[in-house]
Design a protein around this motif. Sequence first.
Motif: not given
Length: 101
Positions: A28-29, A32, A35, A59, A70, A72, A74, A80-82
Amino acid sequence: MKRILFIIMGALVILLSALVRPAQAARHCDKRQDIASQLKQQYQETVTAIGLSKTGGVYEVFTSPTGSWTIVYTRPDGISCLMAVGENWETSTPALTGLKS
């Protein structure tokens, strides 16, 4: 006040990131912008808190009026990743100490 919020955010992110398995988070990246756009369109989530990590990443907590949330992360390179997702988000203000009533 900002320092207290930053400390609370840091602790929250550390605790919640343990809930997402690394393999799951890696899937899940994305950029940014992509997302953030998906969170807005699908869940009506917008940024309500932000914090800078010592490694230069950011963050962000995205929340919606219905309580979905959520977190995230970055990276400095813009990917960015969840980190964690959930429901029933509640915002609270830390009590100030040292003030007389």
